[in-house]
Structures are given as C-alpha cells and as structure tokens.
Motif scaffolding. Structure first.
Motif, PDB file in Angstrom:
ATOM      1  N   SER A  11      32.502  61.980  49.047  1.00 48.01           N
ATOM      2  CA  SER A  11      31.974  61.269  50.213  1.00 48.01           C
ATOM      3  C   SER A  11      32.069  62.129  51.464  1.00 48.01           C
ATOM      4  O   SER A  11      33.090  62.775  51.723  1.00 48.01           O
ATOM      5  N   ALA A  12      30.996  62.143  52.230  1.00 44.98           N
ATOM      6  CA  ALA A  12      30.912  62.899  53.474  1.00 44.98           C
ATOM      7  C   ALA A  12      29.705  62.366  54.233  1.00 44.98           C
ATOM      8  O   ALA A  12      28.936  61.547  53.725  1.00 44.98           O
ATOM      9  N   ARG A  13      29.522  62.846  55.484  1.00 44.73           N
ATOM     10  CA  ARG A  13      28.375  62.382  56.251  1.00 44.73           C
ATOM     11  C   ARG A  13      27.087  62.703  55.499  1.00 44.73           C
ATOM     12  O   ARG A  13      26.204  61.855  55.335  1.00 44.73           O
ATOM     13  N   PHE A  14      26.950  63.959  55.058  1.00 44.81           N
ATOM     14  CA  PHE A  14      25.824  64.369  54.223  1.00 44.81           C
ATOM     15  C   PHE A  14      26.397  64.779  52.875  1.00 44.81           C
ATOM     16  O   PHE A  14      27.252  65.677  52.807  1.00 44.81           O
ATOM     17  N   THR A  15      25.933  64.143  51.811  1.00 42.85           N
ATOM     18  CA  THR A  15      26.564  64.384  50.523  1.00 42.85           C
ATOM     19  C   THR A  15      25.533  64.392  49.397  1.00 42.85           C
ATOM     20  O   THR A  15      24.472  63.756  49.496  1.00 42.85           O
ATOM     21  N   PHE A  16      25.862  65.105  48.358  1.00 42.58           N
ATOM     22  CA  PHE A  16      25.030  65.199  47.159  1.00 42.58           C
ATOM     23  C   PHE A  16      25.710  64.435  46.030  1.00 42.58           C
ATOM     24  O   PHE A  16      26.904  64.612  45.781  1.00 42.58           O
ATOM     25  N   GLN A  17      24.943  63.568  45.366  1.00 42.58           N
ATOM     26  CA  GLN A  17      25.442  62.843  44.195  1.00 42.58           C
ATOM     27  C   GLN A  17      24.698  63.363  42.969  1.00 42.58           C
ATOM     28  O   GLN A  17      23.478  63.245  42.874  1.00 42.58           O
ATOM     29  N   SER A  18      25.435  63.911  42.018  1.00 42.29           N
ATOM     30  CA  SER A  18      24.800  64.613  40.904  1.00 42.29           C
ATOM     31  C   SER A  18      24.146  63.680  39.893  1.00 42.29           C
ATOM     32  O   SER A  18      23.136  64.043  39.279  1.00 42.29           O
ATOM     33  N   ASP A  23      32.018  57.349  38.232  1.00 40.23           N
ATOM     34  CA  ASP A  23      33.060  58.268  38.687  1.00 40.23           C
ATOM     35  C   ASP A  23      32.501  59.361  39.589  1.00 40.23           C
ATOM     36  O   ASP A  23      33.266  60.156  40.137  1.00 40.23           O
ATOM     37  N   HIS A  24      31.178  59.380  39.777  1.00 42.27           N
ATOM     38  CA  HIS A  24      30.552  60.333  40.695  1.00 42.27           C
ATOM     39  C   HIS A  24      29.864  59.633  41.869  1.00 42.27           C
ATOM     40  O   HIS A  24      29.165  60.290  42.648  1.00 42.27           O
ATOM     41  N   PHE A  25      30.036  58.330  41.992  1.00 42.39           N
ATOM     42  CA  PHE A  25      29.486  57.613  43.133  1.00 42.39           C
ATOM     43  C   PHE A  25      30.113  58.117  44.425  1.00 42.39           C
ATOM     44  O   PHE A  25      31.319  58.408  44.471  1.00 42.39           O
ATOM     45  N   VAL A  26      29.306  58.198  45.465  1.00 44.82           N
ATOM     46  CA  VAL A  26      29.776  58.666  46.764  1.00 44.82           C
ATOM     47  C   VAL A  26      29.249  57.737  47.854  1.00 44.82           C
ATOM     48  O   VAL A  26      28.355  56.921  47.628  1.00 44.82           O
ATOM     49  N   SER A  27      29.790  57.898  49.029  1.00 41.31           N
ATOM     50  CA  SER A  27      29.270  57.203  50.209  1.00 41.31           C
ATOM     51  C   SER A  27      29.038  58.234  51.298  1.00 41.31           C
ATOM     52  O   SER A  27      29.666  59.290  51.316  1.00 41.31           O
ATOM     53  N   GLY A  28      28.117  57.933  52.185  1.00 38.67           N
ATOM     54  CA  GLY A  28      27.812  58.848  53.273  1.00 38.67           C
ATOM     55  C   GLY A  28      26.660  58.311  54.097  1.00 38.67           C
ATOM     56  O   GLY A  28      25.993  57.344  53.721  1.00 38.67           O
ATOM     57  N   GLU A  29      26.428  58.952  55.232  1.00 37.25           N
ATOM     58  CA  GLU A  29      25.304  58.555  56.075  1.00 37.25           C
ATOM     59  C   GLU A  29      23.991  58.784  55.331  1.00 37.25           C
ATOM     60  O   GLU A  29      23.079  57.962  55.385  1.00 37.25           O
ATOM     61  N   VAL A  30      23.910  59.918  54.625  1.00 32.46           N
ATOM     62  CA  VAL A  30      22.754  60.223  53.787  1.00 32.46           C
ATOM     63  C   VAL A  30      23.264  60.793  52.468  1.00 32.46           C
ATOM     64  O   VAL A  30      24.065  61.732  52.459  1.00 32.46           O
ATOM     65  N   ILE A  31      22.810  60.200  51.360  1.00 39.64           N
ATOM     66  CA  ILE A  31      23.171  60.664  50.027  1.00 39.64           C
ATOM     67  C   ILE A  31      21.935  61.319  49.412  1.00 39.64           C
ATOM     68  O   ILE A  31      20.895  60.666  49.239  1.00 39.64           O
ATOM     69  N   PHE A  32      22.029  62.586  49.092  1.00 40.13           N
ATOM     70  CA  PHE A  32      20.921  63.312  48.482  1.00 40.13           C
ATOM     71  C   PHE A  32      21.043  63.237  46.965  1.00 40.13           C
ATOM     72  O   PHE A  32      22.111  63.529  46.398  1.00 40.13           O
ATOM     73  N   ALA A  33      19.961  62.852  46.301  1.00 39.81           N
ATOM     74  CA  ALA A  33      19.978  62.696  44.848  1.00 39.81           C
ATOM     75  C   ALA A  33      18.542  62.621  44.352  1.00 39.81           C
ATOM     76  O   ALA A  33      17.601  62.461  45.132  1.00 39.81           O
ATOM     77  N   THR A  34      18.377  62.694  43.048  1.00 35.62           N
ATOM     78  CA  THR A  34      17.053  62.501  42.472  1.00 35.62           C
ATOM     79  C   THR A  34      16.669  61.025  42.536  1.00 35.62           C
ATOM     80  O   THR A  34      17.516  60.143  42.718  1.00 35.62           O
ATOM     81  N   ARG A  35      15.393  60.765  42.383  1.00 34.97           N
ATOM     82  CA  ARG A  35      14.896  59.384  42.428  1.00 34.97           C
ATOM     83  C   ARG A  35      15.520  58.547  41.308  1.00 34.97           C
ATOM     84  O   ARG A  35      15.908  57.392  41.533  1.00 34.97           O
ATOM     85  N   ALA A  36      15.630  59.120  40.112  1.00 30.63           N
ATOM     86  CA  ALA A  36      16.227  58.373  39.006  1.00 30.63           C
ATOM     87  C   ALA A  36      17.678  58.030  39.297  1.00 30.63           C
ATOM     88  O   ALA A  36      18.133  56.913  39.017  1.00 30.63           O
ATOM     89  N   GLY A  46      25.218  50.157  46.828  1.00 29.56           N
ATOM     90  CA  GLY A  46      24.221  50.361  47.858  1.00 29.56           C
ATOM     91  C   GLY A  46      24.293  51.782  48.396  1.00 29.56           C
ATOM     92  O   GLY A  46      24.808  52.686  47.763  1.00 29.56           O
ATOM     93  N   GLY A  47      23.790  51.972  49.602  1.00 21.89           N
ATOM     94  CA  GLY A  47      23.808  53.285  50.221  1.00 21.89           C
ATOM     95  C   GLY A  47      22.406  53.802  50.482  1.00 21.89           C
ATOM     96  O   GLY A  47      21.455  53.463  49.776  1.00 21.89           O
ATOM     97  N   PHE A  48      22.281  54.621  51.525  1.00 17.40           N
ATOM     98  CA  PHE A  48      20.989  55.213  51.858  1.00 17.40           C
ATOM     99  C   PHE A  48      20.838  56.533  51.114  1.00 17.40           C
ATOM    100  O   PHE A  48      21.574  57.494  51.355  1.00 17.40           O
ATOM    101  N   TYR A  49      19.886  56.563  50.201  1.00 21.38           N
ATOM    102  CA  TYR A  49      19.626  57.750  49.406  1.00 21.38           C
ATOM    103  C   TYR A  49      18.351  58.439  49.896  1.00 21.38           C
ATOM    104  O   TYR A  49      17.345  57.780  50.120  1.00 21.38           O
ATOM    105  N   ARG A  50      18.433  59.753  50.009  1.00 24.29           N
ATOM    106  CA  ARG A  50      17.232  60.533  50.242  1.00 24.29           C
ATOM    107  C   ARG A  50      16.835  61.163  48.908  1.00 24.29           C
ATOM    108  O   ARG A  50      17.600  61.940  48.327  1.00 24.29           O
TER     109      ARG A  50
END
Length: 285
Positions: A11-18, A23-36, A46-50
């Motif tokens: 978890s961080a302000r800008f974070t990548f979720q693989s 066990d890999h869920f994260v929180s952040g202002e923006v979560i970068f991940a694939t659409r799937a 929940g969370g805002f995903y880009r």
C-alpha cells in the motif's frame, strides 16, 4: 515493497497490484493493475484502479513503467520500472509454463530483479502443467469408474478456474462453489468461457481452506496445489524460477516470499549477487 514512493504489492499513494489474490491486495490513492485484476479484485474489495494494458508504457509516480504477463492467473502481471540507477523488474507471483486460463508469461531484461521465491528450493520440482493434467484426469476417471464422486480442493480464485477449464477440455462437468462461479463469470468477460458448470456436476470443487481438509481426505478427495497431493501449481517451481533469472539476466537479485533466504543463498552459490528481502522492504533508488 516500496520503490521510491511507489508500492509494489504494498500500500502506498501510487501502487501496483500484481494480481487478484487477497494476499496481494493493496490500498492507495491510485492502484495500477490490469483490467482483469481490477474486475476480479472488485469482487472482494473497493479502491480506485487505473487500468493498464500489457506492453503499454505509463508513469507510476515518478517512474516510467511497463506491465508484462506473469502467467500466474488471469490478468496477473509483472512490472518493469525505469529508475535513475537502471531498470528494475518485479515478477509478482509468476509462472514460466503456460496455464490454460492465464496469459503466457513474458520476462524482460533488467538491471535489478525482484523475484518471488514461494517454491525457491530444488525439492519443489513440479511436473509440466500438461503432465499434471494427465494425473488429474486419471484420478477423476478412476473415481467415477468406481462409482465415487471425486472432490477437488482448490483456491477459489485462479486455481479453481484452471481446474474447471481442464475438466471441460476432457469432457467432465463440475460442481463449483458460489464464489468460484462468480470468479468464472469475470473470466468469461475476458474470453475464458466455461460450459461445464452443473449443479449435479460429476466433479465437486471445494475451497482448499475448508476446515480439516488435510486430515480428512478420503481416497476420492485431492488437494490441487504446489503444497498438495497433485502438483498443479500456478507458481513457478525452483527450476522455472531459475529460467526466469537467466531470462532477465540482472546484475542484482532480490528474492521475496516463501523460501527467499534459501533461494538467495543458492543464487549466490551460482555467482549471482542475490539478497533476500521482506515484503515491507523499502528501496530508495
């Protein structure tokens, strides 16, 4: 891990979720991940995903980045970052051999590598996925021939859908849990269809987290996992991890998760500059 101020499955302000395992869920202002990964994660959180496509360059925090398929499950990704001191590739949970329901993994060259080590010792040597499939089908056929209903214990997200697809290919209907069906519906949005779901299915699928699984298995029950009775794993085994290291060809390696210390020790014995790290590791490039 935190690289600069960017989270990698942390978890961080800008974070990548693989990928979409809890066990890999994260929180952040923006979560970068694939659409799937976004769609699958939204079944549980929940969370805002880009949304980011594989192969497309983008910026995460101050770093240029690109996602590559990790092969672990639908939508799973590794990330390459362009840092001031060189390039870094983080595998996330990963797989060298292709599974039926995940994108084929790809591994770019990089100066630094952060690699998972869930099965990072030589004792974890798994059959290739198609060989494991043969053992799975043989188990199901024997149970049905004896008039028994086979029961498979699987992770409800990712592994269940892989097993469902395998059984569909071989002509068997399945009786999955409600959660597995919900996940399968998301898979179908990405072109992975299941035509063998049936309330009276020949093969029962249950969560491997069911109580007392390991102590109550009958001859017609089987746990499908790298740690279970049937080694159909969506993680790389030791030798797959070694292939990934050779492919990326980094100057320095950080090992994380599972047998991180042991894997780093083996890599150092082979001449690599390798160091085990914890998931909360912070690197200031």
């Amino acid at each position: 891990m935190i690289i600069g101020k960017v989270g990698l499955d942390s978890s961080a302000r800008f974070t990548f979720q693989s990928h979409a395992h809890t066990d890999h869920f994260v929180s952040g202002e923006v979560i970068f991940a694939t659409r799937a990964t976004k769609y699958l994660s939204h079944l549980r959180k929940g969370g805002f995903y880009r949304e980011v496509d594989f192969g497309k360059r983008f910026y995460i925090g101050d770093f240029k980045a690109r996602l590559y398929p990790a092969g672990h499950m639908l939508g799973s990704a590794g990330i390459k970052l362009w840092l001031e001191g060189g390039t870094l590739f983080y595998t996330g949970d990963t797989k060298w051999f292709r599974l039926r329901t995940a994108e084929k993994s790809r591994f770019p060259g990089a100066d630094f590598l952060i690699i998972e080590a869930t099965f990072g010792v030589p004792s974890f040597t798994f059959p290739a996925p198609r060989e494991a499939e043969k053992k799975l089908v043989a188990f199901v056929e024997e149970a049905l021939d004896r008039g028994k209903r086979p029961v498979l214990y699987v992770n409800q997200t990712g592994k269940a859908q892989e097993v469902m697809k395998i059984l569909e290919v071989h002509g068997y209907t399945v009786r999955p849990s409600g959660t597995m069906v919900k996940v399968a519906k998301v898979y179908s949005k990405f072109g992975v269809e299941f035509g063998n779901i049936d309330k009276e299915g020949e093969v029962v699928l249950r969560s491997y987290r069911s109580p007392d699984v390991e102590n109550s298995l009958s001859p017609w029950e089987l746990t499908v996992s790298g740690f279970g009775g049937l080694k159909l794993s969506n993680h790389a085994d030791f030798w797959e991890l070694m292939r990934i290291v050779e492919k990326v060809n980094p100057e320095k390696i950080f090992t994380v998760y599972g047998f991180a210390e042991e894997f780093a020790r083996i890599l150092r014995g082979l001449g690599y500059d390798a160091l085990p790290i914890k998931s909360g590791f912070v690197l200031k490039p």
